[in-house]
Every structure is written in C-alpha cells, then in structure tokens.
Design an enzyme around this catalytic site. Structure first.
Site, PDB file in Angstrom:
ATOM      1  N   HIS B 521      -9.715  21.817  41.681  1.00 53.10           N
ATOM      2  CA  HIS B 521      -9.857  20.403  42.026  1.00 53.10           C
ATOM      3  C   HIS B 521     -11.324  20.002  42.076  1.00 53.10           C
ATOM      4  CE1 HIS B 521      -5.836  21.283  44.278  1.00 53.10           C
ATOM      5  NE2 HIS B 521      -5.694  21.287  42.975  1.00 53.10           N
ATOM      6  N   LEU B 522     -11.895  19.824  40.903  1.00 54.52           N
ATOM      7  CA  LEU B 522     -13.283  19.385  40.793  1.00 54.52           C
ATOM      8  C   LEU B 522     -13.284  17.866  40.616  1.00 54.52           C
ATOM      9  CD1 LEU B 522     -14.357  22.186  38.310  1.00 54.52           C
ATOM     10  CD2 LEU B 522     -14.912  22.079  40.723  1.00 54.52           C
TER      11      LEU B 522
END
Lengths: 246, 594
Positions: B521-522
C-alpha cells in the site's frame, strides 16, 4: 453454478486424477525446469513409508564434494528425529541442486546492475553482486577450506555436534569466509532447505510429503468450504499437485 | 525512430484495476480505447488453474506474479543525505506485473474510507488545533468528500461482488449484532453479498475484542460469500477458503480482479484493444507542454512505437505513475529543501504492527484455511474514533485478524526464542503451525516533507532510463502511533489466553526495512488536491498542468489510509471517469480553474 461449467479445471482435474493414478504427469510449472525435472514419480500407496528415494539422485550443478557438504548440512538444519524424516530424506539436497538450474539461481529474478555496495545497512536489503549459484560455490568452498585449515575432517565426516557448531558459527557470522558473508550463505542455505522440506514434490523436495505430514499442512487440497468455521483438527492427509496422496 | 500508429481517442497505461475501470467507462462513452500493459497476458485460465496454481514455491516464494525487478525497480534511501541503493529483491512491497496488475494477486480486503481521512488536515486542525500537527507533516485534504464519492463506492462494490455487513443504509441501522461496523459511514445500499464465514482465528478475535468492550465487525471482502453476477455480466463462484489468495490467481473465480470482473465485458466491445508486453517509456507532450499527444512504448520485439491519443490515462502502479510523469516532464518535480514543486511529494506508506498468538493443541486455527479479504476487525482505534489529544500523535489504525491462508515455507511462525533450525525448530513448527493466529494493526501512515520520490542519478532500468528514487523513513509520529496500537493489540492477544505471544512493532529510531514484507500500500507522489502549488492533480485526478492527462491510483492519495487502499482507488477512478464522460469530453480543458 452449473455442474458442467467448461472452464472448471479443478473438477476436471479431480475427475481425471481418479482415473489416472498412478501415472499422472504434469506440464512444466513455469520455473524453467526441463521435462526430465518434472517427470512424475509413480503415485504412492496410501501409507507412504518415510523412506524415500532421495539418496539415488545425481547432482547436476554441485560437485561431489559440494554435494556431500550440502547433504550433511541440510540433514542438520532439519534433522531426522522422533518426529520423522528430515530435510535430507525429504530430498532437500536434490531440490537445491535442481533449483540451481532455474532463473532464480542465476540472479535473473533480481535487479543486478551495479554499482554494488556490499557493506550497505541490512535495512536496505540484499546488495551483493552474487547470485545463489555463486553464493553456494563460494560459501561451500569457504567452509570446506576452513575445516581443512582447522585440521578437521571434511564437514560431512564430522560429528553432528561438530557440524552444528560450524552451522551456528555461520549463522552468527562468527565464521569469516573470504568471498561471501557467512550470514548471507547461511540464510540462503536455510531458506532453500526449508523450501526443499516444504515445497510441493513437483519441485523435487518434500518427497512423500513428509514435511507437510509433520505439521498438518494438507498440500494442494485447497478446498475448505466446510472447514472454515470449525475448531477441530483437519483430518485429511495432504495431496500434491501431481495427485499423490500421503 | 518510433513508428507512429493510428491515433486513438484514449490510451491507458497499465491494465490493473484503474486501467480496467477507465477502459470500461471510456468505451461505454463511445471512445476508441487502447490499453498498454507492460507485462504478459494472464488470466484465471490457464495461469490460475487448479492444481498448478496451488504452488507456494512458484507464487509466494519465487513471486511469479510480481514486478520483474530484473528490468525495472526503484532505489531507496532513508534521508536526503544518504546514497540510495536499488531494491534488488522483492521484500517490503510487491507490485504486480502483467494483465490485472496487483489486482490479480491482491488479497481482497475491500473497504471504503473513513470520511475524516479525506479531509485529514482540516479535521485535525478543527478538533485539535493547528499546532497539534507536527511542522514537517504535510497531510492535506483530498479535495473530495465521502458524500460525493458514495455512489462510486457503491458501484465499485457491485462490480467487485463484495461481501460484507452494512451498519446503516440510508440512515437506518441494519447491522447491529450482525457483524456491522458502528464506525462505518452511511451507505446507499447493503453490500452485494452477505459477509463471508469467519474462520476460527477471526472468531477468537471477535470474542476477545467483545470481552474488552470494543466493536468487532466482519471485514468487507472482495472474496465472494456466494455465487454472484456483476453489473457487467461477469460471473463469480463462491470462495472456498482455499488459502492460496494473496500472491495467487484465484482458481475459483471468487476473488475480484480486473481479469474476472471487467475484462470479460471489455472483450465484447469493438472499440477496445488490450496490448500486453507493451512497455510505455514516456508520455509525449506538444511544444506548449500543456497537452499530451500520446505515448511512446516498446513492444515485445523491442520496437519503439508511438501511440497518438487525444486522452492519456496513467493507470500504472503508484510509483510508476509518478515515474512516468517525471520522465515525461509533466508537472514540476518536488524539491524537499525548498518545499516547492508537486510531482513526488507526499509519498506515504502503511504503518504496520503485528502480534501473533500461539495456542495449545486444543485450539485449531488451521492457518492453511483462509481467504484474503476475510476476517474480523475493530475500528475503535481507527481514524479519529478516539480522542488523540492525550496521545499526541496523528492517525489511527484498524486492527484485525485477516487470515488469508499461510503456507509452510513462508508462513511458519514460532514462539519467540525458538531456534531457526534443528530439532527444536522442527518440533515447534509441528506443535504450532495449526495452533496460532496473527493480528495486524493496519496503521494509517502520514506524509512528511522529507518522504518523497524523484529520479535516481545513478541506477537505470533495462531501457536505459533512470529508476525512481524513494527517500523514506519512519518519523517520530509513526513510531509513537505504532507503539500505542501494538500495545492495544497485545492486550487483545492476552485476552485470548494463549500460551505465548510474539510482538512485532516499531522501536524508537527504527529505520524503514526494505527487506521485510509490510504491505504493497504505497501512496502519494502524484496527489490530488485543491491547490496547484501543493498537488499535481485536481479533484478529478486531472493533471493541473497537462489537462488531457488523468492519473488514477493510490498515487493520488495525499497520505495513507487506515484501511486498505483499493476501495478508495476504485471509487476515485469511477469518480474521475464520470467527470471525463460528463464534463471533459464535452469541453476538453481544465475541469477546475487553477
């Protein structure tokens, strides 16, 4: 859903498996293994003996001396004991030798352009220019050379207690090897040994599914619709991709 | 010289969730659409067929479906004073490759968003005062509200076939005692499918958190609790908890993916073309630099081709969107020293904490059973659902058991102090593999002046172009929040009466570890907002500087969420597509005056 959805490969597989045992073979797994590497063994009878055919394998990558080290090392990392077979009996050494022929072992799955900083902080991840083939070659040569320099027997002829001391020294980085960080060599060896103990038998390790049976992993069953909510021991033994039953 | 192809109305770079959604929406609007996917064609059959896909070594360990680092990666450093080094082996995060992108191998936790997180800075300033936010923390408002996005969340859930339990529907409480989340915002409709069953680990979490006075709810899951047909006519079968979810193609057609839920509909329309093995190098701009003329890409044979288009959608993974903007000269690159520029700013992640509990042999968690979106969670410490005043940190964290299925090579965890090898390891593994559970504090991560993306001066990809450079480290706020959350999680674990627990939280001064998996989850780097001085995109995901380029994805988030990002990514993409269809196509130009 219809009982006869044309693209239900699982049901197809199960149906075919019932009729094809014991001569099931499978296609390549996409790991670049040649056909010879994926020829199926005959499926085992329901009661698989702990004795496996791991001893019959002829290595393709490792030399005789290297393979002797590898077999001895994996048998200490996951030893045969009262729980059952260890990594050697599971075929982990054979598995590792087979892996040396895959793109993984030549570093082809990794970013391997320089410049390299071998002294980088561990938080920055793997920064060596060595691939797994090189780490094994240099690491084993280093350990064998160290044993010679100490006036000891070759690693595979040492007692289990002596072997464990060498492995522990590699793990801690206390044994300094010339060409490869001891910890990098040890962690690769341990990781690949666990792979060889727990992978699907299609890859050459976990023969007879001995690793899975010891911990209660059901392998390729992959259907737990009726078990998701139950606080009970799962009663069915493992199956493999090739349809072997343990 | 590049060969120039026939012009199309829209070219889409990348075919994961955002590319597939945009392709569906824009073809519905009658546009001729070409999607360029750098990776191979792949689909449930044959790539995910049983039994070949039930192979931990090939998928989880050798990482078959993930980004091919040999061609392209990122470099990472902790501060501007360090030299960045390449991310040589996959570790902390696992972007996808090929048709479906990360949407093919994701887990399927399918949340909306807590409404305050869309107006993070305004909310904190209003409740706690401006000085509560640390000076170097650069959190912003998204520029869009939950109420505006609600119809798009609703539609995305129908497309994904999401299982879950509403708390309120149109203001009426429907979820009390049924696994609804009392902290969830109001909905216009129930979930398309009822919640999935809860595995034993999730039941234990449900019982422990209830006993502690918290409010457990069923995770909204894009793994089906029953058969389903979505609005596009795509069919899904019921999830059977096979445990080969995250990192795998779902052989049961039960996990939502671009391949299962959208591509079958696109295959039916003549105005859509998907080209796999098409690696986009850059967006081409005209002389004014305010208008894109198309993209240049390399095909499977290595030929350089130019694809002209009226509209360019950057629908690649978060950091590839940012890199393509930097390589193409779209938007002003961010400079952390001057605190100027927009492309690359507000790069944020997820602030994870994990606690594992180990039980005696009478508790059968059977960890090989699982589904990626399944589980039980609490939001008592998420978003701003508790008073942050006494604690002095910004951000919250949902906590959960999310048993996606753990397999023996990568999934063996033993009690603290167990040796890593030998008979003691072997015995512990046999004793605990099916008698343990893992809980996460899936903490929101905030953005900071010093965490950003730019182009690396040294390292290049297989095509000779500079890699993207991440400058990123944990900040004091992150570590204090993480310690608070992990403490709460440890108490939940203790309430289960386990034999022992293992706590994996952050230590003071701990650095970002690129080798240890956290999440994929960037966020940020090409963020949406209301001010062109501090955002690269307007509230419709349209570039402020180049009006015919739209950039959907988590790259648009000004900071990280407590929840998983995919639900908000999908809703924002539908929101952006609607603005293109209803406003932009009628009158191409900026949708918001700069």
């Amino acid at each position: 859903m219809s009982e006869h959805v044309p693209d239900n490969p699982r049901r197809d597989f199960l149906r075919k498996t019932l009729t094809l045992i014991p001569v099931v073979t499978v296609a390549s797994t996409g790991l670049g293994l040649g056909a010879s590497a994926v020829i199926a063994e005959p499926a085992r009878s329901p009661n698989v003996p702990e004795k496996t055919d791991a001893a019959q394998y002829q290595p393709a990558f490792f030399t005789v001396d290297e393979y002797a080290f590898l077999q001895a090392a994996v048998s200490r990392l996951i030893p045969a004991d009262e729980l059952g077979a260890g990594a050697l009996e599971a075929g982990a050494a054979e598995y590792i030798d087979r892996q040396m022929g895959t793109p993984y072992a030549s570093g082809a799955l990794w970013y391997m352009q320089g410049p390299f900083d071998a002294d980088a902080a561990p938080e920055l991840g793997y920064q060596l220019q060595l691939n797994p083939q090189q780490i094994y070659r240099l690491g084993i040569a280093g350990v064998l050379g160290w044993c010679r320099a100490q006036g000891n027997k070759p690693f595979h002829e040492q007692s289990a207690a002596q072997q464990d001391r060498v492995l522990a020294a590699l793990e801690a980085g206390d044994l300094v090897l010339q060409d490869v960080p001891a910890k990098a060599f040890f962690s690769l060896l341990l990781q690949n040994t666990r792979e060889g103990f727990f992978c699907d038998p299609v890859h050459g390790g976990n023969k007879g599914m001995v690793g899975w049976k010891q911990i209660g992993f059901p392998g390729a069953r992959a259907d737990f619709m009726d078990w998701a909510e139950r606080n009970e021991r799962y009663p069915f033994p493992p199956v493999s991709i090739r349809g072997e039953r343990a | 010289m590049a060969n120039t192809l026939k012009k199309v109305d829209a070219v889409i770079v990348g075919f994961g969730w955002t590319g597939a959604i945009m392709a569906k929406e824009l073809t519905e609007a009658g546009l001729q659409v070409v999607a360029l996917e750098r990776g191979p064609m792949q689909d449930t059959y044959p790539d995910g067929s049983y039994p070949q896909v039930i192979d931990e070594l090939t998928y989880s360990v050798r990482k078959k479906l993930f980004l091919d680092l040999s061609k392209e990666t990122v470099t990472i450093r902790h501060t501007v004073n360090d030299v960045a080094l390449p991310y040589r082996q996959l570790g902390a995060f696992l972007p996808g490759k090929g048709v479906g992108g990360a949407g093919l191998h994701w887990s399927g936790v399918h949340f909306r968003v807590d409404p305050i997180e869309l107006r993070m800075r305004s909310h904190y300033e209003e409740r706690y005062g401006k000085s509560f936010i640390p000076q170097d923390m650069t959190i912003q408002d998204f520029g869009v509200t939950y109420e505006e996005l609600e119809p798009y969340f609703d539609f995305a859930e129908k497309v994904f076939g999401t299982s879950g339990q509403a708390w309120t529907v149109k203001g009426e409480v429907v979820g009390r005692g049924k696994g609804g989340n009392p902290y969830a915002p109001d909905r216009s409709n129930p979930f398309p499918l009822v919640s999935q069953k809860n595995v034993v680990s999730a039941q234990l979490f449900q019982q422990a958190t209830s006993a502690l006075g918290y409010h457990p709810y069923n995770l909204p899951s894009a793994n089906t609790s029953g058969p389903y047909t979505n609005p596009y006519g795509a069919q899904m079968g019921p999830c059977n908890f096979c445990g080969f979810c995250s990192g795998y193609v779902c052989y049961m057609y039960s996990k939502a993916s671009p391949n299962v839920n959208i591509l079958p509909a696109l295959r039916q329309v003549p105005n859509f073309e998907l080209r796999a093995n098409a690696h986009v190098l850059r967006v081409n701009l005209d002389d004014s630099k305010q208008r894109a003329t198309g993209v240049t890409y390399i095909d499977a044979q290595g030929r350089e081709l130019e694809q002209p288009a009226e509209l360019v959608i950057l629908a690649a993974f978060q950091f590839n969107n940012v890199r393509l903007m930097l390589l193409s000269g779209i938007g002003k690159p961010y400079d952390p020293v001057k605190n100027e520029g927009v492309v690359g700013r507000n790069f944020a992640y997820q602030n994870m904490g994990t606690v594992k509990a180990f039980f005696d042999k009478d508790v059968h968690t059977n960890n090989f059973i699982g589904a990626g979106g399944n589980g039980v969670a609490i939001d008592d410490f998420n978003a701003d659902n508790f008073d942050h005043g006494p604690h002095g940190f910004v951000g919250g964290s949902p906590m959960w058991v999310n048993q996606a299925g753990s397999r023996p090579i990568a999934g063996v965890a033993n009690p603290p102090g167990t040796p890593a090898w030998g008979s003691a390891w072997k015995k512990a593994t046999a004793d605990y593999y099916t008698h343990q559970l893992s809980m996460d504090a899936h903490g929101a991560h905030q953005s900071y002046r010093g965490n950003y993306l730019d182009l690396d001066p040294t390292y290049r990809d297989a095509y000779g172009l500079p890699l993207l450079r991440m400058t990123f480290d944990w900040q004091d706020n992150d570590i204090r929040m993480n310690q608070f959350m992990v403490d709460k999680l440890s108490k939940i674990a203790q309430a289960m009466n386990p034999k022992s627990i293992a706590v994996l939280g952050k230590q003071v001064k701990e650095h970002f570890n690129t080798a240890s998996y956290q999440t994929t989850h960037l966020n940020g780097g090409a963020i949406m907002g209301t001010d062109p001085a501090t955002s690269a995109l307007n509230r419709y995901l349209q570039c402020w500087d180049v009006h015919n380029v739209f950039v959907p994805g988590a790259s648009a988030f000004p900071q990280g969420l407590g929840y998983n990002p995919t639900g908000l990514v999908a809703a924002l993409t539908y929101w952006s597509a609607r603005a293109i269809r209803e406003q932009y196509l009628k009158n191409p130009g900026p949708l918001v005056a700069a």
